[in-house]
Design a protein around this motif. Structure first.
Motif, mmCIF file in Angstrom:
data_model
loop_
_atom_site.group_PDB
_atom_site.id
_atom_site.type_symbol
_atom_site.label_atom_id
_atom_site.label_comp_id
_atom_site.label_asym_id
_atom_site.label_seq_id
_atom_site.Cartn_x
_atom_site.Cartn_y
_atom_site.Cartn_z
ATOM 1 N N LYS A 1 1.506 8.364 -9.247
ATOM 2 C CA LYS A 1 2.713 8.094 -8.453
ATOM 3 C C LYS A 1 2.869 6.590 -8.209
ATOM 4 O O LYS A 1 3.981 6.066 -8.215
ATOM 5 C CB LYS A 1 2.663 8.867 -7.136
ATOM 6 N N SER A 2 1.766 5.898 -8.024
ATOM 7 C CA SER A 2 1.812 4.446 -7.838
ATOM 8 C C SER A 2 2.299 3.752 -9.106
ATOM 9 O O SER A 2 3.070 2.789 -9.042
ATOM 10 C CB SER A 2 0.434 3.898 -7.443
ATOM 11 N N GLU B 1 8.468 12.285 0.533
ATOM 12 C CA GLU B 1 7.745 11.504 -0.479
ATOM 13 C C GLU B 1 8.661 11.001 -1.587
ATOM 14 O O GLU B 1 8.477 9.910 -2.103
ATOM 15 C CB GLU B 1 6.621 12.360 -1.072
ATOM 16 N N ASP C 1 -2.001 1.470 7.374
ATOM 17 C CA ASP C 1 -1.331 1.189 6.092
ATOM 18 C C ASP C 1 -1.010 -0.290 5.944
ATOM 19 O O ASP C 1 -1.139 -0.860 4.851
ATOM 20 C CB ASP C 1 -0.054 2.019 5.956
ATOM 21 N N GLY D 1 1.973 4.877 -0.034
ATOM 22 C CA GLY D 1 1.473 6.194 0.349
ATOM 23 C C GLY D 1 2.548 7.248 0.198
ATOM 24 O O GLY D 1 3.679 6.958 -0.202
ATOM 25 N N SER D 2 2.202 8.479 0.528
ATOM 26 C CA SER D 2 3.146 9.580 0.341
ATOM 27 C C SER D 2 4.357 9.483 1.271
ATOM 28 O O SER D 2 5.444 9.899 0.900
ATOM 29 C CB SER D 2 2.449 10.926 0.510
ATOM 30 N N PRO E 1 -4.649 3.419 -6.323
ATOM 31 C CA PRO E 1 -5.712 4.229 -5.726
ATOM 32 C C PRO E 1 -6.512 5.015 -6.771
ATOM 33 O O PRO E 1 -6.276 6.197 -7.005
ATOM 34 C CB PRO E 1 -4.947 5.170 -4.785
ATOM 35 N N ASN F 1 -9.764 6.906 -8.418
ATOM 36 C CA ASN F 1 -10.854 7.748 -7.923
ATOM 37 C C ASN F 1 -12.145 6.934 -7.970
ATOM 38 O O ASN F 1 -12.239 5.938 -8.698
ATOM 39 C CB ASN F 1 -10.995 9.011 -8.782
ATOM 40 N N ASP G 1 0.884 -1.166 0.000
ATOM 41 C CA ASP G 1 0.000 0.000 0.000
ATOM 42 C C ASP G 1 0.918 1.212 0.000
ATOM 43 O O ASP G 1 1.469 1.591 1.033
ATOM 44 C CB ASP G 1 -0.913 -0.003 1.229
ATOM 45 N N ASP H 1 -3.576 11.937 -9.099
ATOM 46 C CA ASP H 1 -2.163 12.142 -8.808
ATOM 47 C C ASP H 1 -1.558 10.956 -8.056
ATOM 48 O O ASP H 1 -0.476 10.483 -8.377
ATOM 49 C CB ASP H 1 -1.988 13.442 -8.012
ATOM 50 N N ARG H 2 -2.263 10.456 -7.044
ATOM 51 C CA ARG H 2 -1.742 9.325 -6.254
ATOM 52 C C ARG H 2 -1.583 8.084 -7.122
ATOM 53 O O ARG H 2 -0.610 7.337 -6.992
ATOM 54 C CB ARG H 2 -2.686 8.972 -5.121
#
Length: 145
Positions: free
Chosen positions: A76-77, A36, A123, A9-10, A63, A65, A7, A72-73
């Motif tokens: 990045k993933s 990050e 997380d 995350g930032s 992740p 929407n 998972d 954006d997330r």
């Protein structure tokens, strides 16, 4: 078959690992970083875990929407996926993680985990939910369930 679930995350990466039969997921740790964009130590730790557990598949949460678009997330993933593939040489399966953090929080609340303590587990539990969803779908595809 052994898989690792992440998972991303930032500032943290929740980590789960499957049992050797690929049936269940267990949380093993949360990798924390100060910034990050500082991913070198995070990638090195994931590589160590892959070797330690004999992993052959990486499952990374995507992740999306709620309307199924990528924000954006998610971008990045996807970038992190490419880094993982280059560094480990293993396939990385992207897994829709919508609502896993919500479900993880609800599970912790139902387990009477105090609010101030939930953040340290959420997380890792989200990684378990991501990996378990993948394992369950693989079991159904292979006619095991």
């Amino acid at each position: 078959m052994r898989a690792i679930g992440l998972d991303f995350g930032s500032k943290t990466v929740g980590v789960a690992i499957s049992d050797p039969l690929g049936l269940t997921a267990q949380g093993i740790e949360i990798i924390r970083r100060t910034s990050e964009n500082k991913l070198r130590k995070t990638l090195a730790r994931i590589e160590e875990l892959i070797k330690e557990y004999g992993v052959d598949t990486i499952v990374l949460g995507l992740p999306k929407n709620m309307n199924n678009t990528l924000g954006d997330r998610a971008e990045k993933s996807l970038e992190f996926k490419e880094m993982l593939e280059r560094r480990t040489g293993l396939p990385v399966v992207m897994w829709d993680e919508r609502l896993t953090t919500v479900e993880a929080n609800r599970t912790l609340i139902e387990g009477n985990i105090r609010r101030e303590n939930r953040k340290q587990y959420v997380d890792q539990l989200a990684a378990v939910l991501i990996l378990q969803g993948y394992l369950d779908s693989e079991g159904i595809k292979n006619g095991e369930n």
